[in-house]
Write an enzyme that holds these catalytic residues in place. Structure first.
Site, short mmCIF file in Angstrom:
data_model
loop_
_atom_site.label_atom_id
_atom_site.label_comp_id
_atom_site.label_asym_id
_atom_site.label_seq_id
_atom_site.Cartn_x
_atom_site.Cartn_y
_atom_site.Cartn_z
N SER A 1 0.84 -1.20 0.00
CA SER A 1 0.00 0.00 0.00
C SER A 1 0.88 1.25 0.00
O SER A 1 1.68 1.44 -0.92
CB SER A 1 -0.96 -0.05 1.19
OG SER A 1 -1.99 0.90 1.07
N ASP B 1 -10.11 -3.98 -4.70
CA ASP B 1 -9.25 -2.95 -4.13
C ASP B 1 -9.35 -1.70 -4.98
O ASP B 1 -9.12 -1.77 -6.19
CB ASP B 1 -7.80 -3.45 -4.09
CG ASP B 1 -6.83 -2.48 -3.44
OD1 ASP B 1 -7.25 -1.36 -3.06
OD2 ASP B 1 -5.64 -2.83 -3.32
N HIS C 1 -8.23 -5.09 -0.45
CA HIS C 1 -7.01 -4.40 -0.04
C HIS C 1 -6.64 -4.82 1.38
O HIS C 1 -7.51 -5.00 2.24
CB HIS C 1 -7.23 -2.89 -0.09
CG HIS C 1 -6.02 -2.09 0.21
ND1 HIS C 1 -5.12 -1.72 -0.77
CD2 HIS C 1 -5.55 -1.56 1.36
CE1 HIS C 1 -4.16 -1.01 -0.22
NE2 HIS C 1 -4.39 -0.90 1.08
#
Length: 312
Positions: A158, A254, A284
């Site tokens: 991320s 995501d 995610h």
């Protein structure tokens, strides 16, 4: 495919518990809730041969840096600098502890995790510069640490993937350190990707969604115009040529999926060797959830295989 049954079960548990979205909390509240959630889903942390706590010089003061060793010191080993996620606003080396332990053992490398400065207290580019300081410290102290400076990789998930990508640009353009590979797990790559199909489609309040993305960018960028800088949005770099080979992992459910896959395509188009893999039915954050999602273990094994091959 539909949301994977294991991910659906996780979503239902959050619904029953009334778990509030992190973006509805203050940064301090969100930091505590995020760490608790990650620890609950990560499973039992694997033992490693040693864990060392260091303090290193950073551009804004001392930084905490944690080293994980797969075996006692004695021979030079490759190294991985793994950068935790959390939207540049949440997280610490504790956030990625379970991931770092698993990769250390599976790759056979020394893994480092640095406590870079967080937004909104320290907006862009503070975190980028801290991560570069950590990479430089590892390379500059390779002899004392028992590392092979020619076998240094960077990775993250991320926001950590975003910082890893930014670090490769800095290293290429600023004289190092030399990086052998980049592992990018559902990375943020473009702050203007809010209209991408995946960003518009995935807006479930019980999962990471486009409002989450906006909340994090809002903390990270003191000025929205900063988002056009390639160290904030690597997909906007004038050229991606000459960057290290990459492994890109994305998740089907995501909002960051499309920008991660576009970055893999852009790297390929620039002549960078890339292997990318999308995990069907996954949200995610799944990469850290080895205690509740089988796909997390599969993705970590895949990442380890790619790193092990790159660092041989």
């Amino acid at each position: 495919m539909p949301l994977h049954p294991q991910a659906q079960a996780l979503r239902e548990r959050r619904a029953r518990a009334g778990t509030p979205p992190l973006y509805s909390l203050t940064p301090a509240q969100a930091r505590a809730a995020d760490l608790a959630d990650i620890r609950a889903a990560a499973g039992t942390p694997e033992p490693v041969a040693a864990v060392e706590e260091h303090r290193i010089a950073g551009p804004g003061g001392e930084l905490a840096l944690r080293l994980y060793r797969p075996e006692p010191p004695g021979r030079r080993l490759p190294a991985l600098l793994y950068l935790f996620g959390g939207g540049w606003t949440l997280g610490s080396p504790d956030t990625s502890d379970a991931i770092c332990r698993r990769l250390t053992n599976a790759v056979g490398c020394v893994t480092a995790s640095v406590g870079y400065r967080l937004a909104p207290e320290h907006p862009f580019p503070a975190a980028v510069h801290d991560c570069r300081a950590a990479a430089g410290w590892l390379a500059g102290n390779a002899d004392a640490l028992g590392l092979d400076p020619a076998r240094l990789a960077v990775g993250g998930d991320s926001a950590g993937g975003n910082l890893a990508a930014a670090l490769t640009l800095l290293a290429r353009d600023g004289g190092g350190p030399a990086l052998r590979h980049q592992l990018l797990v559902y990375p943020n790559t473009d702050h203007r990707a809010a209209e991408a199909p995946s960003a518009e489609r995935f807006d479930d309040p019980l999962l990471f969604n486009r409002r989450s993305v906006a909340w994090y960018w809002g903390h990270y960028l003191a000025d929205p115009a900063d988002g056009d800088h390639p160290h904030a949005s690597p997909l906007r770099a004038p050229s991606l040529a000459g960057l290290p080979p990459a492994t890109v992992i994305t998740a089907e459910y995501d909002p960051l999926r499309d920008e991660g896959e576009r970055y893999a395509e852009a790297l390929r188009a620039a002549g960078v060797p890339v292997e990318s893999r999308r995990y069907a039915g996954m949200p995610h954050g799944f990469f850290a959830m080895t205690g509740v999602l089988d796909a997390a273990g599969e993705a970590q094994r895949y990442a380890a295989e790619r790193l092990r091959e790159a660092l041989r």
